[in-house]
Design a protein around this motif. Structure first.
Motif, short mmCIF file in Angstrom:
data_model
loop_
_atom_site.label_atom_id
_atom_site.label_comp_id
_atom_site.label_asym_id
_atom_site.label_seq_id
_atom_site.Cartn_x
_atom_site.Cartn_y
_atom_site.Cartn_z
N LEU A 154 -39.49 -20.80 20.58
CA LEU A 154 -38.23 -21.46 20.32
C LEU A 154 -37.55 -20.92 19.07
N CYS A 155 -38.34 -20.56 18.06
CA CYS A 155 -37.78 -20.15 16.77
C CYS A 155 -37.70 -18.64 16.63
N ASN A 156 -37.66 -17.93 17.74
CA ASN A 156 -37.46 -16.48 17.72
C ASN A 156 -36.37 -16.15 18.73
N TYR A 157 -35.21 -15.77 18.21
CA TYR A 157 -34.05 -15.54 19.07
C TYR A 157 -34.32 -14.48 20.13
N GLU A 158 -34.94 -13.38 19.75
CA GLU A 158 -35.14 -12.30 20.70
C GLU A 158 -36.11 -12.71 21.80
N SER A 159 -37.13 -13.53 21.48
CA SER A 159 -38.03 -14.01 22.52
C SER A 159 -37.29 -14.89 23.51
N ARG A 160 -36.39 -15.73 22.99
CA ARG A 160 -35.61 -16.58 23.89
C ARG A 160 -34.71 -15.73 24.77
N VAL A 161 -34.13 -14.68 24.21
CA VAL A 161 -33.24 -13.82 24.97
C VAL A 161 -33.99 -13.09 26.07
N LEU A 162 -35.18 -12.54 25.74
CA LEU A 162 -35.95 -11.82 26.75
C LEU A 162 -36.44 -12.75 27.85
N GLY A 163 -36.66 -14.02 27.50
CA GLY A 163 -37.11 -14.97 28.50
C GLY A 163 -36.00 -15.54 29.35
N THR B 231 -23.29 -17.14 -2.12
CA THR B 231 -24.05 -18.33 -1.76
C THR B 231 -24.21 -18.40 -0.26
N VAL B 232 -25.45 -18.52 0.20
CA VAL B 232 -25.75 -18.61 1.63
C VAL B 232 -26.46 -19.93 1.89
N ILE B 233 -25.93 -20.71 2.82
CA ILE B 233 -26.55 -21.99 3.19
C ILE B 233 -27.00 -21.90 4.64
N PHE B 234 -28.31 -21.98 4.86
CA PHE B 234 -28.86 -22.04 6.21
C PHE B 234 -28.99 -23.52 6.59
N LYS B 235 -28.25 -23.92 7.58
CA LYS B 235 -28.24 -25.33 7.97
C LYS B 235 -29.48 -25.69 8.76
N SER B 236 -29.84 -26.96 8.69
CA SER B 236 -31.05 -27.43 9.35
C SER B 236 -31.01 -27.16 10.85
N TYR B 237 -32.13 -26.64 11.36
CA TYR B 237 -32.25 -26.34 12.78
C TYR B 237 -33.56 -26.96 13.24
N HIS B 238 -33.46 -27.99 14.05
CA HIS B 238 -34.62 -28.82 14.40
C HIS B 238 -35.79 -27.98 14.92
N GLY B 239 -36.95 -28.20 14.32
CA GLY B 239 -38.15 -27.53 14.77
C GLY B 239 -38.34 -26.14 14.20
N CYS B 240 -37.32 -25.59 13.53
CA CYS B 240 -37.42 -24.22 13.01
C CYS B 240 -37.29 -24.14 11.50
#
Length: 430
Positions: free
Chosen positions: A128-137, A204-213
């Motif tokens: 779930l927390c790896n974009y490329e794995s989700r894309v390949l799947g 300044t970089v803000i990474f917003k909360s992403y559930h589970g990741c």
């Protein structure tokens, strides 16, 4: 005449044998050309069976339903073994299935189902927390994913996600990106007397909360400090390294840090060159909204406002004082240019590091004519290196190519032709 009868009979028997052999060969090679590999259907069914019904959940529940879906996935791939034996996606799926069986302690024996499993479970965190794995799947749709690049450097010069190149004033605080995943803001200040050119002094970089990741993380760099940590002191966030920050090996152009947000397929490089900062980012295009009314003012998406654009041919000849005079709270007193560069000197200096006269070369010349600071001009070279490190459309460039399959078919045809030639040669000898 008495011998001719048995000879004719033997030839007919041999001809019948040759004909039967050719028919068998044609049947043998026919499936390779007529059957179609349907591994993408297996991938799609697997993703559908393991996707949640609605939204992301806070906790992950791995129950028997997931193993049922995994066994169904394995069964589907086994059925495609003959038609997909030369397909790279198929072999990747087979290898991945073996890993998932071991990772989730699923038995290969048990019930299977080709339809969606009625479960509220979702894929494991590493998936779930790896974009490329989700894309390949995600099957065939995943093969079309594209990356976009944005960079800000120098006086400053801006390369937008649309591959538009601009030189802007944009003094003060400006948003580069602001979407549901992250926000990036830069602060630009005047750098020399007699010029409206500015340079980046804070990012300044803000990474917003992403559930589970990951939870929300904030990173801030200034001309005095380029930290290798987020503001809370950590170097990572979430599970399985879904958000990390590291110091990159120096390429000879200032210090640099790299932030990777794997859960959204995003990479960021921030450099400090002298007393200035540069910024580069690569994001998947499907996380961006290119519509004109999206998210208000975002320089990486829509470029600089018209009244902030700089005419390069007039900037070097301006004699008026900049808007902000006296003391600069970010960089101290405004400085006159270090030295005066002519176009010829600036061009020769930039050729020492940039061999191709492209927009980055032109930016290097522009920066030297504007500031007279050789160190400042290296920002163009650093930005070009960042573009090479974070190229757009990475997934498309790395997608499996078809020539191998075509070569495989050509080799089969070559084998068939060789066998046919051999049989024909034997027949002629009789």
């Amino acid at each position: 005449m008495g011998r001719s009868g048995p000879q004719i009979t033997a030839k007919r028997q041999l001809w019948d044998c040759v004909t039967l052999t050719m028919v068998l060969l044609s049947l043998l090679f026919r499936p390779a050309h007529c059957q179609q590999c349907r591994i993408q259907r297996c991938n799609t069914e697997y993703v559908a069976s393991t996707s949640p019904n609605s939204g992301l959940q806070e906790d992950i529940t791995l129950d028997v339903d997931y193993c049922i879906a995994l066994r169904a996935y394995a069964l589907c791939t086994r059925r495609q073994a003959r038609s997909c034996r030369g397909d790279l996606v198929y072999h990747s799926a087979v290898f991945r299935i073996k890993e998932l069986f071991s990772q989730h302690n699923c038995s290969s024996d048990g019930p299977t189902s080709s339809s969606k499993v009625p479960s509220t479970s979702r894929p494991p965190v590493p998936e779930l927390c790896n974009y490329e794995s989700r894309v390949l799947g995600s099957g065939s749709a995943g093969q079309q994913k594209r990356y976009a690049h944005c960079g800000l450097f120098g006086d400053p010069h801006l390369r937008t996600f649309r591959d538009e190149f601009q030189t802007c004033k944009v003094e003060g605080a400006w948003p580069l990106i602001d979407n549901r995943f992250l926000s990036v803001q830069v602060t630009n200040v005047p750098v020399v007397l007699g010029s409206s050119a500015t340079a980046t002094s804070k990012i300044t970089v803000i990474f917003k909360s992403y559930h589970g990741c990951t939870d929300q993380k904030v990173y801030q760099a200034t001309t005095e400090d380029l930290p290798v940590a987020f503001q809370d002191g950590t170097r990572s966030g979430g599970e399985s390294g879904s958000l990390t920050i590291t110091e990159r090996g120096s390429s000879g152009v200032g210090r640099q840090v790299k932030i990777q947000a794997r859960y959204i397929g995003t990479s960021i490089i921030i450099r400090r060159i002298g007393t200035y900062l540069t910024f580069a980012i690569r994001m998947p295009e499907d996380t961006l909204d290119f519509s004109e009314d999206s998210g208000g003012l975002q320089l990486c998406l829509h470029g600089c406002p018209r009244n902030e654009l700089i005419k390069e041919h007039t900037l070097g000849h301006q004699s008026q004082q900049p808007h902000l005079q006296g003391t600069n709270t970010e960089l101290g007193p405004l400085r006159p240019p270090h030295q005066i560069y002519t176009v010829e000197r600036a061009t020769a200096k930039c050729r020492e590091t940039l061999k191709v006269e492209d927009v980055y070369f032109q930016s290097c010349v522009f920066d030297l004519l504007t500031t007279g600071d050789p160190e400042f001009s290296m920002a163009a070279y650093g930005a070009l290196e960042d573009l090479k490190a974070l190229p757009p459309s990475k997934l498309k460039q790395n997608s499996p190519r078809t020539p191998r399959l075509q070569n495989r078919g050509a080799s089969q045809i070559a084998v068939s032709s060789s066998l046919f030639t051999l049989l024909l040669f034997i027949l002629l000898l009789l």
